[in-house]
Design a protein around this motif. Structure first.
Motif, mmCIF file in Angstrom:
data_model
loop_
_atom_site.group_PDB
_atom_site.id
_atom_site.type_symbol
_atom_site.label_atom_id
_atom_site.label_comp_id
_atom_site.label_asym_id
_atom_site.label_seq_id
_atom_site.Cartn_x
_atom_site.Cartn_y
_atom_site.Cartn_z
ATOM 1 N N VAL A 176 -20.111 67.187 -73.974
ATOM 2 C CA VAL A 176 -21.355 67.966 -74.084
ATOM 3 C C VAL A 176 -21.294 69.172 -73.165
ATOM 4 C CG1 VAL A 176 -23.841 67.926 -73.595
ATOM 5 C CG2 VAL A 176 -22.773 66.044 -74.869
ATOM 6 N N ARG A 177 -20.830 68.991 -71.912
ATOM 7 C CA ARG A 177 -20.717 70.124 -70.977
ATOM 8 C C ARG A 177 -19.725 71.162 -71.493
ATOM 9 N NH1 ARG A 177 -21.730 66.030 -67.141
ATOM 10 N NH2 ARG A 177 -19.523 65.503 -66.957
ATOM 11 N N ASP A 178 -18.575 70.695 -72.024
ATOM 12 C CA ASP A 178 -17.588 71.627 -72.586
ATOM 13 C C ASP A 178 -18.190 72.424 -73.740
ATOM 14 O OD1 ASP A 178 -15.650 70.873 -70.803
ATOM 15 O OD2 ASP A 178 -14.557 69.582 -72.220
ATOM 16 N N TYR A 179 -18.880 71.741 -74.625
ATOM 17 C CA TYR A 179 -19.510 72.415 -75.765
ATOM 18 C C TYR A 179 -20.518 73.452 -75.262
ATOM 19 C CZ TYR A 179 -22.057 73.267 -80.060
ATOM 20 O OH TYR A 179 -22.642 73.879 -81.146
ATOM 21 N N TRP A 180 -21.327 73.066 -74.293
ATOM 22 C CA TRP A 180 -22.343 73.956 -73.735
ATOM 23 C C TRP A 180 -21.684 75.217 -73.155
ATOM 24 C CZ3 TRP A 180 -27.491 73.639 -74.129
ATOM 25 C CH2 TRP A 180 -28.265 74.472 -73.311
ATOM 26 N N ARG A 181 -20.593 75.018 -72.379
ATOM 27 C CA ARG A 181 -19.905 76.166 -71.784
ATOM 28 C C ARG A 181 -19.311 77.081 -72.858
ATOM 29 N NH1 ARG A 181 -18.643 72.513 -67.500
ATOM 30 N NH2 ARG A 181 -16.909 71.631 -68.658
ATOM 31 N N GLN A 182 -18.732 76.498 -73.881
ATOM 32 C CA GLN A 182 -18.054 77.300 -74.900
ATOM 33 C C GLN A 182 -19.021 77.960 -75.867
ATOM 34 O OE1 GLN A 182 -15.241 74.726 -76.836
ATOM 35 N NE2 GLN A 182 -14.014 74.440 -74.994
ATOM 36 N N GLU A 183 -20.120 77.318 -76.199
ATOM 37 C CA GLU A 183 -21.004 77.821 -77.246
ATOM 38 C C GLU A 183 -22.278 78.496 -76.733
ATOM 39 O OE1 GLU A 183 -19.959 77.864 -80.352
ATOM 40 O OE2 GLU A 183 -18.151 76.772 -79.784
ATOM 41 N N VAL A 184 -22.815 78.051 -75.601
ATOM 42 C CA VAL A 184 -24.094 78.587 -75.140
ATOM 43 C C VAL A 184 -23.902 79.707 -74.111
ATOM 44 C CG1 VAL A 184 -26.299 78.023 -74.018
ATOM 45 C CG2 VAL A 184 -25.274 76.432 -75.660
ATOM 46 N N TYR A 185 -22.987 79.545 -73.172
ATOM 47 C CA TYR A 185 -22.785 80.579 -72.158
ATOM 48 C C TYR A 185 -22.515 81.959 -72.760
ATOM 49 C CZ TYR A 185 -22.540 77.209 -68.247
ATOM 50 O OH TYR A 185 -22.819 76.268 -67.301
ATOM 51 N N PRO A 186 -21.697 82.066 -73.807
ATOM 52 C CA PRO A 186 -21.401 83.404 -74.335
ATOM 53 C C PRO A 186 -22.537 84.045 -75.149
ATOM 54 C CG PRO A 186 -19.725 81.791 -75.044
ATOM 55 C CD PRO A 186 -20.819 81.053 -74.389
ATOM 56 N N LEU A 187 -23.616 83.298 -75.433
ATOM 57 C CA LEU A 187 -24.696 83.839 -76.260
ATOM 58 C C LEU A 187 -25.419 84.987 -75.563
ATOM 59 C CD1 LEU A 187 -26.388 80.558 -77.583
ATOM 60 C CD2 LEU A 187 -24.970 82.152 -78.885
ATOM 61 N N PRO A 188 -25.887 85.944 -76.349
ATOM 62 C CA PRO A 188 -26.741 86.994 -75.767
ATOM 63 C C PRO A 188 -27.982 86.346 -75.142
ATOM 64 C CG PRO A 188 -26.154 87.512 -78.045
ATOM 65 C CD PRO A 188 -25.669 86.138 -77.774
ATOM 66 N N ALA A 189 -28.593 87.021 -74.188
ATOM 67 C CA ALA A 189 -29.700 86.452 -73.414
ATOM 68 C C ALA A 189 -30.845 85.975 -74.297
ATOM 69 C CB ALA A 189 -30.200 87.481 -72.407
ATOM 70 N N ASP A 190 -31.216 86.747 -75.333
ATOM 71 C CA ASP A 190 -32.349 86.344 -76.169
ATOM 72 C C ASP A 190 -32.044 85.066 -76.962
ATOM 73 O OD1 ASP A 190 -30.471 87.897 -77.580
ATOM 74 O OD2 ASP A 190 -31.972 88.437 -79.111
ATOM 75 N N MET A 191 -30.804 84.933 -77.452
ATOM 76 C CA MET A 191 -30.431 83.716 -78.198
ATOM 77 C C MET A 191 -30.292 82.528 -77.250
ATOM 78 S SD MET A 191 -27.767 85.142 -81.032
ATOM 79 C CE MET A 191 -27.707 83.634 -81.964
ATOM 80 N N ALA A 192 -29.780 82.768 -76.054
ATOM 81 C CA ALA A 192 -29.656 81.681 -75.074
ATOM 82 C C ALA A 192 -31.036 81.160 -74.712
ATOM 83 C CB ALA A 192 -28.906 82.165 -73.835
ATOM 84 N N GLN A 193 -32.015 82.060 -74.624
ATOM 85 C CA GLN A 193 -33.387 81.662 -74.320
ATOM 86 C C GLN A 193 -33.938 80.746 -75.408
ATOM 87 O OE1 GLN A 193 -34.802 82.297 -71.427
ATOM 88 N NE2 GLN A 193 -36.526 81.028 -72.045
ATOM 89 N N VAL A 194 -33.650 81.052 -76.660
ATOM 90 C CA VAL A 194 -34.106 80.201 -77.779
ATOM 91 C C VAL A 194 -33.494 78.794 -77.652
ATOM 92 C CG1 VAL A 194 -33.983 79.883 -80.295
ATOM 93 C CG2 VAL A 194 -34.456 82.134 -79.343
ATOM 94 N N VAL A 195 -32.230 78.735 -77.314
ATOM 95 C CA VAL A 195 -31.560 77.431 -77.163
ATOM 96 C C VAL A 195 -32.188 76.670 -75.993
ATOM 97 C CG1 VAL A 195 -29.381 76.298 -76.550
ATOM 98 C CG2 VAL A 195 -29.397 78.193 -78.171
ATOM 99 N N LEU A 196 -32.441 77.355 -74.884
ATOM 100 C CA LEU A 196 -33.006 76.695 -73.711
ATOM 101 C C LEU A 196 -34.409 76.186 -73.963
ATOM 102 C CD1 LEU A 196 -31.713 79.044 -70.885
ATOM 103 C CD2 LEU A 196 -30.941 76.720 -71.385
#
Length: 169
Positions: A147-167
């Motif tokens: 889960v941590r690996d997936y989060w680092r690979q898929e969520v960290y690179p997202l633009p700020a607005d999309m990362a906010q939606v995920v959070l």
């Protein structure tokens, strides 16, 4: 092949030890050595108990085949002795039982997972597995790492607005 499934205290271990003695003697089957007999159970404690009880039963049977009295409540051994006439046949049976008892350190009495691990190791080339596979009893740590690996690979690179939606989800 025999499957023995029963509740605690019903005589499973006694039955397995009796089957083992019969297999070693070749009683209504081809004689087998401990290395040719597989006994599987669920827990490590049960494997130790089974191995010890089988060894004791082999030693006890060998002694009876050599002429020691059969315990009065042991109808199994008494019946087995009747199928091996006194003389060379019985002496050979006693020898087989003794050899089997001495070979119990090499016997295949395993938990199901330990036997599977052993087969993977022995057939590593055929199964294309590593020689030293490790059995993991609790997979929770692996799941958390994934889960941590997936989060680092898929969520960290997202633009700020999309990362906010995920959070916020």
């Amino acid at each position: 092949s025999r499957l023995i499934e029963a509740s605690a205290g019903t005589g499973k271990t006694w039955t397995i030890a009796a089957l083992y003695v019969r297999l070693v003697l070749g009683h209504h089957c081809q004689p087998r050595l401990p290395a040719e007999i597989l006994v599987m159970t669920f827990t490590r404690a049960a494997t130790r108990e089974l191995s010890d009880r089988i060894r004791r039963r082999l030693v006890e049977a060998a002694a009876c085949f050599r002429g020691q009295p059969v315990p009065p409540d042991d109808a199994f051994l008494r019946s087995l002795l009747q199928d091996f006439p006194a003389g060379p046949a019985r002496e050979h049976a006693a020898w087989r039982l003794s050899v089997a008892a001495e070979a119990m350190d090499d016997a295949a009495v395993h938990t199901i997972d330990a036997w599977c691990q052993r087969m993977l190791r022995e057939h590593a080339f055929d199964s294309q597995c590593l020689f030293e596979e490790e059995l993991i009893a609790d997979e929770q740590a692996l799941l958390e790492d994934a889960v941590r690996d997936y989060w680092r690979q898929e969520v960290y690179p997202l633009p700020a607005d999309m990362a906010q939606v995920v959070l916020e989800a």
